[in-house]
Design a protein around this motif. Structure first.
Motif, PDB file in Angstrom:
ATOM      1  N   HIS A 102       0.840  -1.202   0.000  1.00  0.00           N
ATOM      2  CA  HIS A 102       0.000   0.000   0.000  1.00  0.00           C
ATOM      3  C   HIS A 102       0.876   1.253   0.000  1.00  0.00           C
ATOM      4  CE1 HIS A 102      -3.545  -2.507   0.693  1.00  0.00           C
ATOM      5  NE2 HIS A 102      -2.869  -3.118   1.642  1.00  0.00           N
ATOM      6  N   TRP A 103       1.953   1.190  -0.786  1.00  0.00           N
ATOM      7  CA  TRP A 103       2.853   2.334  -0.974  1.00  0.00           C
ATOM      8  C   TRP A 103       2.599   2.923  -2.364  1.00  0.00           C
ATOM      9  CZ3 TRP A 103       8.273   0.108   0.773  1.00  0.00           C
ATOM     10  CH2 TRP A 103       8.220  -0.188   2.145  1.00  0.00           C
ATOM     11  N   PRO A 104       2.525   4.228  -2.491  1.00  0.00           N
ATOM     12  CA  PRO A 104       2.352   4.840  -3.810  1.00  0.00           C
ATOM     13  C   PRO A 104       3.676   4.960  -4.552  1.00  0.00           C
ATOM     14  CG  PRO A 104       2.398   6.545  -2.131  1.00  0.00           C
ATOM     15  CD  PRO A 104       2.491   5.233  -1.402  1.00  0.00           C
ATOM     16  N   LEU A 105       3.591   5.172  -5.856  1.00  0.00           N
ATOM     17  CA  LEU A 105       4.781   5.444  -6.646  1.00  0.00           C
ATOM     18  C   LEU A 105       5.185   6.904  -6.455  1.00  0.00           C
ATOM     19  CD1 LEU A 105       3.919   3.662 -10.035  1.00  0.00           C
ATOM     20  CD2 LEU A 105       5.114   2.736  -8.056  1.00  0.00           C
ATOM     21  N   GLU A 106       6.484   7.129  -6.367  1.00  0.00           N
ATOM     22  CA  GLU A 106       7.000   8.501  -6.299  1.00  0.00           C
ATOM     23  C   GLU A 106       6.599   9.249  -7.571  1.00  0.00           C
ATOM     24  OE1 GLU A 106      10.045  11.313  -7.623  1.00  0.00           O
ATOM     25  OE2 GLU A 106       9.971   9.196  -8.241  1.00  0.00           O
ATOM     26  N   GLU A 107       6.476  10.544  -7.497  1.00  0.00           N
ATOM     27  CA  GLU A 107       5.897  11.332  -8.589  1.00  0.00           C
ATOM     28  C   GLU A 107       6.608  11.098  -9.923  1.00  0.00           C
ATOM     29  OE1 GLU A 107       4.850  16.011  -9.639  1.00  0.00           O
ATOM     30  OE2 GLU A 107       5.860  15.480  -7.753  1.00  0.00           O
ATOM     31  N   ARG A 108       7.919  11.182  -9.952  1.00  0.00           N
ATOM     32  CA  ARG A 108       8.660  10.976 -11.194  1.00  0.00           C
ATOM     33  C   ARG A 108       8.502   9.531 -11.675  1.00  0.00           C
ATOM     34  NH1 ARG A 108      13.960   9.316 -12.340  1.00  0.00           N
ATOM     35  NH2 ARG A 108      14.358   9.151 -10.102  1.00  0.00           N
ATOM     36  N   THR A 109       8.484   8.597 -10.715  1.00  0.00           N
ATOM     37  CA  THR A 109       8.303   7.180 -11.069  1.00  0.00           C
ATOM     38  C   THR A 109       6.931   6.950 -11.690  1.00  0.00           C
ATOM     39  OG1 THR A 109       9.777   6.530  -9.257  1.00  0.00           O
ATOM     40  CG2 THR A 109       8.297   4.848 -10.135  1.00  0.00           C
ATOM     41  N   GLN A 110       5.913   7.608 -11.160  1.00  0.00           N
ATOM     42  CA  GLN A 110       4.568   7.463 -11.705  1.00  0.00           C
ATOM     43  C   GLN A 110       4.500   7.980 -13.142  1.00  0.00           C
ATOM     44  OE1 GLN A 110       1.664   6.077  -9.964  1.00  0.00           O
ATOM     45  NE2 GLN A 110       1.092   6.033 -12.137  1.00  0.00           N
ATOM     46  N   LEU A 111       5.182   9.073 -13.426  1.00  0.00           N
ATOM     47  CA  LEU A 111       5.199   9.606 -14.792  1.00  0.00           C
ATOM     48  C   LEU A 111       5.874   8.636 -15.751  1.00  0.00           C
ATOM     49  CD1 LEU A 111       6.088  13.361 -14.076  1.00  0.00           C
ATOM     50  CD2 LEU A 111       3.859  12.421 -14.730  1.00  0.00           C
ATOM     51  N   ARG A 112       6.984   8.057 -15.332  1.00  0.00           N
ATOM     52  CA  ARG A 112       7.685   7.087 -16.181  1.00  0.00           C
ATOM     53  C   ARG A 112       6.859   5.811 -16.361  1.00  0.00           C
ATOM     54  NH1 ARG A 112      10.991  10.118 -19.047  1.00  0.00           N
ATOM     55  NH2 ARG A 112      12.196  11.526 -17.714  1.00  0.00           N
ATOM     56  N   TYR A 113       6.145   5.441 -15.320  1.00  0.00           N
ATOM     57  CA  TYR A 113       5.277   4.258 -15.386  1.00  0.00           C
ATOM     58  C   TYR A 113       4.177   4.476 -16.428  1.00  0.00           C
ATOM     59  CZ  TYR A 113       1.802   0.814 -13.754  1.00  0.00           C
ATOM     60  OH  TYR A 113       0.878  -0.198 -13.674  1.00  0.00           O
ATOM     61  N   ASP A 114       3.521   5.618 -16.363  1.00  0.00           N
ATOM     62  CA  ASP A 114       2.438   5.908 -17.302  1.00  0.00           C
ATOM     63  C   ASP A 114       2.943   5.970 -18.742  1.00  0.00           C
ATOM     64  OD1 ASP A 114       0.735   6.041 -15.145  1.00  0.00           O
ATOM     65  OD2 ASP A 114       0.864   8.233 -14.968  1.00  0.00           O
ATOM     66  N   ALA A 115       4.125   6.568 -18.940  1.00  0.00           N
ATOM     67  CA  ALA A 115       4.679   6.665 -20.289  1.00  0.00           C
ATOM     68  C   ALA A 115       5.022   5.288 -20.848  1.00  0.00           C
ATOM     69  CB  ALA A 115       5.920   7.562 -20.267  1.00  0.00           C
ATOM     70  N   ALA A 116       5.596   4.431 -19.997  1.00  0.00           N
ATOM     71  CA  ALA A 116       5.952   3.085 -20.464  1.00  0.00           C
ATOM     72  C   ALA A 116       4.705   2.260 -20.754  1.00  0.00           C
ATOM     73  CB  ALA A 116       6.808   2.388 -19.408  1.00  0.00           C
ATOM     74  N   LYS A 117       3.672   2.426 -19.961  1.00  0.00           N
ATOM     75  CA  LYS A 117       2.434   1.695 -20.201  1.00  0.00           C
ATOM     76  C   LYS A 117       1.775   2.161 -21.489  1.00  0.00           C
ATOM     77  CE  LYS A 117      -1.994   0.573 -18.029  1.00  0.00           C
ATOM     78  NZ  LYS A 117      -2.889   0.812 -16.859  1.00  0.00           N
ATOM     79  N   GLU A 118       1.775   3.472 -21.727  1.00  0.00           N
ATOM     80  CA  GLU A 118       1.178   4.015 -22.944  1.00  0.00           C
ATOM     81  C   GLU A 118       1.947   3.567 -24.183  1.00  0.00           C
ATOM     82  OE1 GLU A 118      -0.091   8.385 -24.811  1.00  0.00           O
ATOM     83  OE2 GLU A 118       0.834   8.225 -22.820  1.00  0.00           O
ATOM     84  N   SER A 119       3.266   3.452 -24.060  1.00  0.00           N
ATOM     85  CA  SER A 119       4.096   3.021 -25.188  1.00  0.00           C
ATOM     86  C   SER A 119       4.077   1.514 -25.379  1.00  0.00           C
ATOM     87  CB  SER A 119       5.532   3.497 -24.992  1.00  0.00           C
ATOM     88  OG  SER A 119       5.594   4.904 -24.898  1.00  0.00           O
ATOM     89  N   ASN A 120       3.375   0.790 -24.490  1.00  0.00           N
ATOM     90  CA  ASN A 120       3.205  -0.664 -24.581  1.00  0.00           C
ATOM     91  C   ASN A 120       4.547  -1.404 -24.549  1.00  0.00           C
ATOM     92  OD1 ASN A 120       1.514  -2.915 -24.666  1.00  0.00           O
ATOM     93  ND2 ASN A 120       1.633  -3.084 -26.905  1.00  0.00           N
ATOM     94  N   TYR A 121       5.430  -0.933 -23.673  1.00  0.00           N
ATOM     95  CA  TYR A 121       6.721  -1.622 -23.529  1.00  0.00           C
ATOM     96  C   TYR A 121       6.554  -3.024 -22.942  1.00  0.00           C
ATOM     97  CZ  TYR A 121       9.294   2.690 -24.538  1.00  0.00           C
ATOM     98  OH  TYR A 121       9.817   3.804 -25.158  1.00  0.00           O
ATOM     99  N   ILE A 122       5.404  -3.300 -22.365  1.00  0.00           N
ATOM    100  CA  ILE A 122       5.197  -4.590 -21.717  1.00  0.00           C
ATOM    101  C   ILE A 122       5.253  -5.743 -22.714  1.00  0.00           C
ATOM    102  CG2 ILE A 122       2.695  -4.641 -21.969  1.00  0.00           C
ATOM    103  CD1 ILE A 122       4.725  -5.658 -18.833  1.00  0.00           C
ATOM    104  N   GLU A 123       5.057  -5.455 -23.994  1.00  0.00           N
ATOM    105  CA  GLU A 123       5.098  -6.530 -24.987  1.00  0.00           C
ATOM    106  C   GLU A 123       6.509  -7.087 -25.183  1.00  0.00           C
ATOM    107  OE1 GLU A 123       5.504  -3.696 -28.980  1.00  0.00           O
ATOM    108  OE2 GLU A 123       3.693  -4.884 -28.628  1.00  0.00           O
ATOM    109  N   HIS A 124       7.511  -6.410 -24.636  1.00  0.00           N
ATOM    110  CA  HIS A 124       8.895  -6.885 -24.756  1.00  0.00           C
ATOM    111  C   HIS A 124       9.340  -7.687 -23.524  1.00  0.00           C
ATOM    112  CE1 HIS A 124       9.320  -4.435 -28.302  1.00  0.00           C
ATOM    113  NE2 HIS A 124       8.992  -3.326 -27.631  1.00  0.00           N
ATOM    114  N   ILE A 125       8.416  -8.005 -22.659  1.00  0.00           N
ATOM    115  CA  ILE A 125       8.780  -8.743 -21.447  1.00  0.00           C
ATOM    116  C   ILE A 125       9.279 -10.132 -21.809  1.00  0.00           C
ATOM    117  CG2 ILE A 125       6.444  -9.634 -21.081  1.00  0.00           C
ATOM    118  CD1 ILE A 125       6.899  -9.324 -18.062  1.00  0.00           C
ATOM    119  N   SER A 126      10.277 -10.618 -21.094  1.00  0.00           N
ATOM    120  CA  SER A 126      10.851 -11.940 -21.369  1.00  0.00           C
ATOM    121  C   SER A 126      10.006 -13.039 -20.734  1.00  0.00           C
ATOM    122  CB  SER A 126      12.280 -12.013 -20.835  1.00  0.00           C
ATOM    123  OG  SER A 126      12.283 -11.916 -19.422  1.00  0.00           O
ATOM    124  N   ARG A 127      10.156 -14.238 -21.283  1.00  0.00           N
ATOM    125  CA  ARG A 127       9.386 -15.380 -20.766  1.00  0.00           C
ATOM    126  C   ARG A 127       9.806 -15.728 -19.339  1.00  0.00           C
ATOM    127  NH1 ARG A 127       6.316 -19.534 -22.873  1.00  0.00           N
ATOM    128  NH2 ARG A 127       6.449 -21.521 -21.775  1.00  0.00           N
TER     129      ARG A 127
END
Length: 530
Positions: free
Chosen positions: A186-211
């Protein structure tokens, strides 16, 4: 400076402490530098449950595999790419030992280039500041905390902060990890971390995750204290479909999972060390098809978890069958059977048992029969001096407990009849108390008798002394013719009074000799009183 070794020792369980000591001994014998790192340090400082132990060595831990097997540890798997060894240490303690390394990502979506490195370089490649800490377990620096990114401050502030701006780009699995940590702590993301998180999610970087990263995240769900909450958080962020496209919270047996975690806490309160992860995976995937479950199992790197998950139903059915047979015909036999069974099987069967008799026996084992056990020692045992100091006390107490379970000690008379043969002989009586305040004094010598009247006590005699006998009267001499026959007066001794009654000294009486001639020829006048 904080004493992190002391904090570690009071936060680890006894089995985890033994595991740390075992790894220290093996690493020291091999001449390898060892550190406790990652989530273990985070949980030690934050106060959360320490679920597993993460070690990092400056060297190749795969070379230590045989040493750990000889020491009684079980090798649950290994990752040759990052040179990581997955272990189950004695006491069912999960541990990972990885090589200190650098990871260079040449392109998004490609596997990093791995190279051995120092512990300082290894900390720089990590995901969050709260995980980028290491505690030295080496001679000369034991207890030294390495915290180059001020992770302790973020633990105290309860914030999740990435180490650099490209953290989610280099390893997209950190997006899933950030969501999982936020749901668990129940810890929030730090402000800069939250911005980077949103940008990576929007750019769909998750499709490069390894098996391998997907398999690691699936396995981590099995060890959460509130797995349903984490699954819902992952589903909200669309990460659950990344782990498996057919997985959703609707595929989870929520009632069974809730009952499982409740029973697990009950067993922990009773002192059991139980690993619920196989049962958790069973309920998290309860409504998935067999093919989907097989796909999930193939991705998990820890083979011990996969095997336990696959075999849990068969082992539970076997235990249920034994509970309905002659081996559990009486409460005492049932107690012995369940006491020797694996706690994980008891936990799973307590939730999934369909047979009413099996369910009731497990319920009695965890509740009713524990109350009977708390009655020992019985008052009759204390009365007969059957105490824990006796060498045979454990066996006596166990026999009493078994008889109580079977209802064979229903009255005080039956209890005393059973216990009396085991009672120790009574202690010898204490010696009689000594009279007087000091050592007994020698008796004083009896005083010499003092002549006087019959029954009189000499003057100066102590109180209570016996009366001195009367002195013998000498025979009177013959009288001359014409003289009256007056008896001569007896000679009385002169007694000098003593200064103290207790120390009175009596003069000896005059010798009882015949009267002198002068006294014999001059008798006193007749009738004259002396």
């Amino acid at each position: 400076m904080a004493d992190y070794i002391y904090t570690m020792e009071i936060r680890l369980t006894p089995d985890q402490t033994k595991g740390v000591n075992l790894v220290q001994e093996i690493a020291r014998a091999a001449g390898i530098t060892l550190y406790l790192t990652g989530g273990a340090i985070r949980d030690i400082i934050s106060g959360f449950t320490i679920r597993d132990l993460d070690f990092t060595v400056q060297g190749n831990p795969l070379k230590l595999q045989k040493d750990f097997e000889r020491a009684g540890a079980q090798v649950a798997g290994h990752d040759d790419d990052v040179r990581t060894l997955f272990l189950v240490l004695p006491g069912n303690v999960r541990a990972e030992i990885g090589m200190a390394r650098t990871e260079v990502y040449e392109k998004v979506g490609r596997a990093p280039v791995i190279a051995p490195a120092s512990i300082q370089e290894d900390l720089r490649r990590r995901d969050f500041t709260v995980n980028a800490m290491a505690l030295s377990l080496n001679e000369g620096s034991r207890g030294l905390l390495l915290d180059p990114f001020n992770g302790v401050a973020d633990v105290e502030a309860k914030l999740l902060r990435i180490l650099h701006n490209y953290s989610f780009v280099e390893d997209p699995s950190r997006l899933i990890r950030a969501t999982r940590f936020a749901a668990r702590f129940h810890w929030p993301l730090e402000e800069r971390t939250q911005l980077r998180y949103d940008a990576a999610k929007e750019s769909n970087y998750i499709e490069h995750i390894s098996r391998s990263a997907v398999g690691h995240e699936i396995a981590q769900l099995a060890h959460e204290d509130d797995p349903l909450n984490v699954v819902k958080a992952l589903e909200k962020e669309d990460w659950l479909k990344v782990l498996h496209p057919h997985w959703s919270s609707a595929k989870v047996d929520t009632n069974g999972l809730g009952q499982l975690m409740k029973t697990r806490q009950q067993m922990v309160d009773l002192g059991y060390t139980v690993d619920p992860s196989p049962a958790v995976m069973h309920f998290l995937t309860a409504r998935l098809s067999d093919k989907d479950i097989s796909d999930l199992r193939r991705q998990i790197p820890r083979k011990d978890l996969v095997e336990a998950w696959r075999d849990i139903e068969d082992h539970a059915k076997e235990l249920a069958k034994r509970l309905t047979g002659k081996e559990a015909a009486t409460p005492s036999r049932t107690w012995n059977l369940l006491s020797s069974a694996r706690p994980e099987m008891i936990l799973f069967l307590a939730v999934t048992a369909r047979h009413q008799t099996v369910a009731q026996k497990i319920k009695n084992f965890l509740t009713k029969w524990r109350q009977v056990q708390q009655r020992i020692p019985l008052p009759e045992m204390t009365e007969l001096l059957i105490t824990p100091q006796l060498p045979e006390y454990p066996k006596i107490a166990r026999d009493v407990f078994m008889l109580l379970l079977d209802g064979k000690l229903r009255s005080r008379t039956e209890t005393l009849k059973f216990l009396k043969p085991f009672a120790p002989p009574p202690p010898p009586p204490p010696p009689p108390p000594r009279r007087g305040r000091g050592p007994k004094a020698a008796p004083a010598a009896a005083p010499a008798p003092v002549p006087g009247k019959k029954g009189e006590v000499a003057k100066g005699k102590g109180k209570g002394a016996p009366a001195a006998p009367a002195a013998a009267t000498p025979a009177a001499p013959p009288l001359a013719k014409g003289k009256s026959k007056a008896a001569p007066a007896p000679v009385r001794a002169q007694v000098k009074p003593a200064k103290h009654p207790a120390k009175a000294a009596v003069k000896p009486a005059a010798k009882h000799s015949a009267p002198s001639k002068k006294a014999a020829h001059k008798p006193k006048a007749k009738g004259k009183k002396r």
